[in-house]
Scaffold this active site. Sequence first.
Site, PDB file in Angstrom:
ATOM      1  N   GLY A  82      37.211  48.429  31.442  1.00 25.69           N
ATOM      2  CA  GLY A  82      37.523  47.984  32.790  1.00 25.69           C
ATOM      3  C   GLY A  82      37.430  49.105  33.807  1.00 25.69           C
ATOM      4  CB  SER A  83      39.019  49.290  37.173  1.00 26.51           C
ATOM      5  OG  SER A  83      38.753  47.940  37.469  1.00 26.51           O
TER       6      SER A  83
END
Length: 683
Positions: A385-386
């Site tokens: 993810g981020s």
Amino acid sequence: MKIFKKRNKRTQKGKAASLPFRINIIFIIVGILFVALLTQLAYLQVMYGSKFKAEVNRSDTSVVNGNVQRGMIYDSTGHILVGNSAHQAIIFTKGVNDLTTDLYRTANRLSNYITISTASLTKRQLADYYLADSNKLEAIEKKLPGVSGESEDAQYTKAVDYVEKMPASTFSHSMEVAATIFAKMSGAYQLSTVNIKDSGVTQAEVAEVGEHLADMPGVNVGTSWSRNYPSGRAIQGITGTVSNEKTGLPSDRVNELLAEGYSRNDSVGQSYLERQYEPVLRGTKSQTQIVLNSDNEIKKEIKKYGGQKGDNLQLTINAKFQKDLQSLVRSAESGVGGNSTGTYAVVMNPNNGAIVGMGGVNRDPKTSKITDNVLGTINSSIVMGSVVKGAMVSGALMDGVITPTNSTLTDQPITTGGVKKSSWFNHSGNANIAVDASGALEVSSNSYMMQLAMKEGHFNYVEGGALTMSPNVFNTMRGYFNQFGLGVDTGIDIPGESTGLKGKSGRSHIGSALDLAFGNYDAYTTMQVAQYMSTVANGGYRIAPHVVQSIRGTTKTGQLGQVKDTVMPNVLNHIDMTAAQRAVVKRGLYDVVHGTNTYKTGGELDSIKPEISAKTGTAQTFYNGNETVTLSLASYAPSTNPQVVVALAMPNLGVNAESNNMQLAKLFYAAYWKDVQSTTTVK
């Protein structure tokens, strides 16, 4: 006739006169040969005497090698992680002329004095023992029809087959014990030593065996060593394991190891550090010269070399912190339920690559069973993810599609080819905001990262239009990610690491390039995330992580000795960014925790002291068809003078999971400042 007779007399007289002359010639020749022989003997004695003497000695003596203690493994503070336990052992040295009948007799006698597990005994070994009795062999062969004309080998093979099919009740437990001992003896080479029993030897057994050594040629009482783990066996996930006499040399390496001088019953590192540093840990075997008599029986033994214990490894890992880290990782999985598949964490020094601790557990979603898996940090690939957005912004800065002074874009939903993707705070488009590169990291803007990807792919975005940019954009983004350690070998000194998983990157998958930009496509290991954040923290140097700090000797009292070799930081590459570009990324990571934007994602971490910089990560994932969420985090502290990096991943949590990663990170930092480094030493 008279004339003839006179001539004959003269001839005989001439022969009689020449006889002494011929005898003299013979004596002269013999004398010359004798002198030549003496000369040759003298020549051989002077010129080649030592050589011939060595040949005689070589045929009359042999050298037996004895095992020594393996080197131990210590933590960074000198605490023993992997040590040795000494055990009395019953050993056997096979003689030159030992026959099967000799081994059979000795095995039977020894079985009267010791108990031994028969779990490893095979049917073939039991049959070989049974047939070592010539009377039993003869009786079995008489029961086999039509074998009289066959070779001895063929007859024996059929006899073995016959015995293997005999009912188990034929063999008593005492026979099985003797057969197990016989198998160990038979497997030894001439003048090699094997352990018959290397653990659990009682004093009574030592006394019994010692009393009857004269009746059991080759049997003796010796010492064996096994590994112990004062801080618990969880550390084996890093240090690896060692084979023992029962398991023997690893089957996939047996020929290689035998060629290197190992015996079949030697201990050898099987995995991870034990295998990686086998030449260091194994030590040098003792050497005993065996002198044989004319019947090739052992006449005497002469100790030539006492052997040298293996050198020790000192690790970068702090044992106290490692134990606490693993406990926290395990606790994080307790009661989470759902499809959670584990938790992984790496804590390292960003300035030299030293691993302070690495923890990991697997969780079986079906049974909720939790098992230690420290090496999951280097071989479990996870869509993070981020957390990777710092690398994405760095790549865009290096690519020139944004600059430190010109990087503002509008966060808005991105719609291409009928597919809409947005930032977590702006699904509907009612929260469109202008953010620069640092601000995009602070609020974890997916939209910003997707727009960077399109700029790197030289694509002009039109809302609702088709995404027609070249698939080369995958290579561009991955190339920058690789510079930070994402998607490539980290260079850690533990074998078996994964390089992660790459999603498909053809033209038909071009939409996934946008997902790659904000960390929701390719998969990385927790160790790769730790290396990536370390590279950001230390100013752009990608350093290989390592768990071995130094190789050290042993003092006369058995303590950790002097340093023989030190592992130096290994810089794999340097990121070509300007100071201004680095400042953009570092400011964004600081603002994730300490910024003022309403949508900052790491505000829960601002209570950590000294203050940290971080990037949180949330990936929308699936497990067995069920929607899940993977939480991750990469951070460093202190923000102004980074001395420690913390990276973690929690794959496949329930969709409502929100701050598990930050709660766990706070516990990690608290343990680090308590166990490893006092906050008072931070400058």
